[in-house]
Each structure stands twice: as C-alpha cells, then as structure tokens.
Design a protein around this motif. Structure first.
Motif, PDB file in Angstrom:
ATOM      1  N   THR A 102       0.829  -1.212   0.000  1.00  0.00           N
ATOM      2  CA  THR A 102       0.000   0.000   0.000  1.00  0.00           C
ATOM      3  C   THR A 102       0.861   1.259   0.000  1.00  0.00           C
ATOM      4  O   THR A 102       0.600   2.201  -0.765  1.00  0.00           O
ATOM      5  N   GLY A 121      -5.374   3.575   3.438  1.00  0.00           N
ATOM      6  CA  GLY A 121      -5.336   2.145   3.719  1.00  0.00           C
ATOM      7  C   GLY A 121      -4.201   1.758   4.637  1.00  0.00           C
ATOM      8  O   GLY A 121      -4.378   0.949   5.557  1.00  0.00           O
ATOM      9  N   ALA A 122      -3.016   2.329   4.401  1.00  0.00           N
ATOM     10  CA  ALA A 122      -1.857   2.008   5.224  1.00  0.00           C
ATOM     11  C   ALA A 122      -2.056   2.477   6.669  1.00  0.00           C
ATOM     12  O   ALA A 122      -1.718   1.764   7.621  1.00  0.00           O
ATOM     13  N   SER A 156      -4.590   0.143   8.399  1.00  0.00           N
ATOM     14  CA  SER A 156      -3.985  -1.167   8.664  1.00  0.00           C
ATOM     15  C   SER A 156      -3.071  -1.120   9.870  1.00  0.00           C
ATOM     16  O   SER A 156      -3.074  -2.021  10.711  1.00  0.00           O
ATOM     17  N   GLY A 164      -7.958  -0.957   3.677  1.00  0.00           N
ATOM     18  CA  GLY A 164      -7.044  -1.359   4.737  1.00  0.00           C
ATOM     19  C   GLY A 164      -7.727  -2.208   5.789  1.00  0.00           C
ATOM     20  O   GLY A 164      -7.183  -3.231   6.239  1.00  0.00           O
ATOM     21  N   SER A 214      -7.061  -6.382   6.036  1.00  0.00           N
ATOM     22  CA  SER A 214      -6.432  -6.743   7.298  1.00  0.00           C
ATOM     23  C   SER A 214      -7.336  -7.654   8.117  1.00  0.00           C
ATOM     24  O   SER A 214      -6.895  -8.677   8.665  1.00  0.00           O
TER      25      SER A 214
END
Length: 411
Positions: free
Chosen positions: A145, A264-265, A268, A318, A322
């Motif tokens: 990501t 997203g990162a 997560s 994310g 996850s």
C-alpha cells in the motif's frame, strides 16, 4: 563459487525491506505515465487498461508457480532472480518505442513481483532483529500500500514537472534502484537451508481447509472489492479525471492513488487491536460508501466527492483486507497457510486484472464517464454483498455458532 556474506543481518533487513517497497513503487509509478503514453502514441482506452491489467494476471501466474520456491532453493537466489527480472522490465520501459513494449514490460514486471512476493515477505521477517520481529511483519503488510501510493505520487510529480521527459526520468531512476537492489541481494545473508522438492513446488497449489471454507467464501467479495478499488484508482482514475473533470495533470491521478493507499496504510497500522470481524464490517462499509460517493461524484460532476470517496475507500481497503487475513490465518495449521494465501490472492488479482481489462473496451464503446459510473455501481454492489456477509458472520460469531468459523467464539 560460494558468495561470502559481507552484510550483517540488520543491514540486510533494511536493504531488503527497501527493495520490497521499491517493487511496489515501480508498480505504482506507471499510473500517471499511462495517459502520457496514450496522448503520445494515440492508442485507445482499451489498450491503456490492458497495459495495466496484464500486470496483475502475470503476477498471479508467477505467484501460483513460484510462490513457495524460496522455501526449497533459499531466499537469496529467488530475490536476486526477481530483482534482475524487475531490472529487465525497467530497461524495457526506459527504451520503449511503443505501447506494445510497455505491455511486455508490464508482463515482466508482474512475473518478477509475483515470484518475489513470498520470498521478500519471508526474508524481511527472518532478517528482522529478534526484538523487532513485529516490525518485519508490519513492513511486509504495509509495503504494497505504501509503495503503490508513493510510486504514483512521485511519478505524477515528475510527469507534471517535465512531461516530455517524465517516462525516461522515472524509469531511469528505477533502473538504478533495481540494479543496486540486485547487487545488494547478492550479499544479503541467506535465512533458510536448502531442501529438496524445488521442482515439485512449481506445481500450483490452491487449497482452502474445510474448517474455513464457508468463511473464505463469505470474505471473497470483500477481497474482490478491495482489489477492484485498486484497479479503479490505479488504472482508470487518471483517464476519468481527464475526461470528466478536465483535470488531466499527471500529478492529480498520482495524488488520488496516494490518498487511497495512504488511508489504507494508516488504517492497517492503527487497527491491530480491533477484532477481525468488526474490522471486516467497518471496512466493507467504507468500501460501499466510497463507491457510492464515487458514482455520485462522476454523475454530478462533483470533484470533491471523488476525493472523499478515495479516503473512505482507502480506509475500507485497509480494514477489510487486514480483517480478512487476521480472521482466516489463525484458524489453519502452518502447513495449510501457503495454499490459503494462494487462494486469497487468486481472488484478489483476478478481480484486479479482469476488471481493469474489461473496463477499457467499455470505455471505448460508451465513453469514459459511463464506464466509470458502471464500474462504480458494480463495485458498490460487490461491496454491499461483502458487508451483508460480514454482518451475518459477526452475528453468528456473537451467538457463539461454531459452524460459521469452525473455532470458538471470542477470537
């Protein structure tokens, strides 16, 4: 001749982690450049999306064949080979005289990334200092990501600054990076002992253990929606921005991808303490809302809605991915995990590659705006199905129904 290991493990960890991120930076870098290629060489939208989509199909094929090869021949040979192949792809890009060469380079790039993915992930964890093994696991989970977002943004900035030389500049820098990574990998410590069975390992194995088959089927729409969203923002959004909003600057498409993957990162990394089922529900809700806002933004010509959609969709990506991985993996035995991961990525990369490739001819036939609205509607339906199944799964778990997950509630 045996190569002498001259690098300490800590240095190897830093270098291989950087090389892993570089792989995905290179994958994301193509996004702002494809519209420039389209303008320069005059090919249809269908060819542009083919150039994007073949990467995912090639990656999947390589992952199926070579995903466990490093368990038998060692991490280092696979890493060196994959980096050398990635270097060859960058050389194809930097010298490409036509879109056919770009497509060929994308195939090479996909094969290199697919062959390297599991070896890189394992090597990063194994090279991580003993006190920081969680850092290695976090690096492998965030590399894709973060790398895709950074690659798209940096490439977009270069393309905005020097459009005539953007492709040459971006790919030349990545040629140097991959050449350095290849040399570095040669001197990186090996982390596993060679064992027999290398040829047998090349036979694709996809297996979902019986105890998680029902849950896997229920989470598949969520995985598909995550990677369809990736296809939308990496492969299609740059041409959508140009056609619908007259916002054709390369940096705009790159920034949209950066916002998506950045969200997203962050999600997560920040939700490690959230229960997987709750994370899946929240993620699917974000993906559904994001796709609806995207459709609304395109239909109404409301540019701000598309940016809000990028944030919500990124956060949903994310959380969903996850939650899915954290929900499935602990329920299977160690020797079953490779087959399970392969099954997950078959769903993922088929959704990414096929949706991107199909969208191109549709855009040529009905127009970019209608294609984007149709893509968003399909994505909303898939995400909504994922949300319904996630809510149902959480309800089963809360009632302690073991038949849904095969394990005790309270995971």
């Amino acid at each position: 001749m045996t190569v002498v290991n001259t690098l300490p493990r800590r240095t190897g960890f830093v270098g291989i982690s950087a090389a892993l991120v570089a792989f995905f930076i290179a994958a994301g870098a193509v996004t702002p450049l494809l519209p420039l290629y389209e303008k320069s060489w005059g090919f249809p939208h269908s060819t542009l999306t083919l150039a994007f989509g073949v990467y995912a199909i090639a990656l999947l094929a390589a992952l199926l064949v070579a995903g466990s090869l490093s368990d038998h021949v060692g991490r280092r040979p696979v890493l060196v080979g994959a980096l050398a192949l990635e270097l060859a792809a960058m050389l194809v890009f930097v010298t490409a005289p036509s879109i056919g060469w770009i497509i060929a380079g994308r195939v090479l790039q996909g094969i290199a990334t697919g062959a390297a993915s599991s070896a890189f992930g394992a090597a990063v964890v194994e090279l991580a200092p003993e006190r920081h093994k969680k850092l290695g696991a976090l690096m492998t989970s965030l590399a894709s990501t973060a790398g895709l977002g950074i690659g798209a943004l940096l490439s977009g900035l270069v393309a905005q600054s020097v459009p005539a030389e953007a492709a040459f500049t971006v790919w030349l820098v990545l040629v140097i990076v991959m050449a350095a990574g290849t040399v570095f990998a040669v001197f990186t410590p090996e982390t596993v002992t060679r064992r027999s069975g290398a040829l047998a390992s090349l036979t694709p194995r996809i297996s979902v253990p019986a105890r998680v088959r029902r849950q896997f089927a229920a989470t598949a729409p969520g995985v598909a929606s995550v990677f369809m969203t990736t296809a939308l923002f990496l492969g299609l959004v740059p041409i959508v921005f140009a056609a619908v909003f007259a916002a054709g600057g390369p940096v705009v498409g790159g920034l949209a991808a950066f916002v998506l993957f950045g969200a997203g990162a962050v999600v997560s990394a920040a939700t490690s303490g959230v229960r997987p089922r709750d994370l899946e529900v929240a993620g699917d809700l974000g993906l559904t809302a994001g796709s609806i806002l995207f459709v609304g933004g395109i239909a109404l010509g409301a540019f701000p809605l598309v940016w809000i959609a990028a944030i919500l969709s990124g956060a949903g990506m994310g959380a969903t991915f996850s939650g899915t991985i954290r929900g499935l993996v602990p329920q299977v035995e160690a020797h079953e995990r490779a087959g399970l991961f392969t099954a997950v990525f078959v769903v993922a990369y088929l959704a990414l590659g096929v949706s991107a490739i199909v969208a191109g001819p549709i855009a040529t036939a009905v127009g970019v705006a209608d294609m984007a609205i149709g893509f968003g509607v399909v994505l909303a339906l898939v995400s909504a199905l994922a949300l319904v199944l996630s809510l149902r799964g959480r309800a089963f778990q809360q009632r302690g129904d073991r038949s849904w997950t095969g394990v005790a509630a309270g995971r």
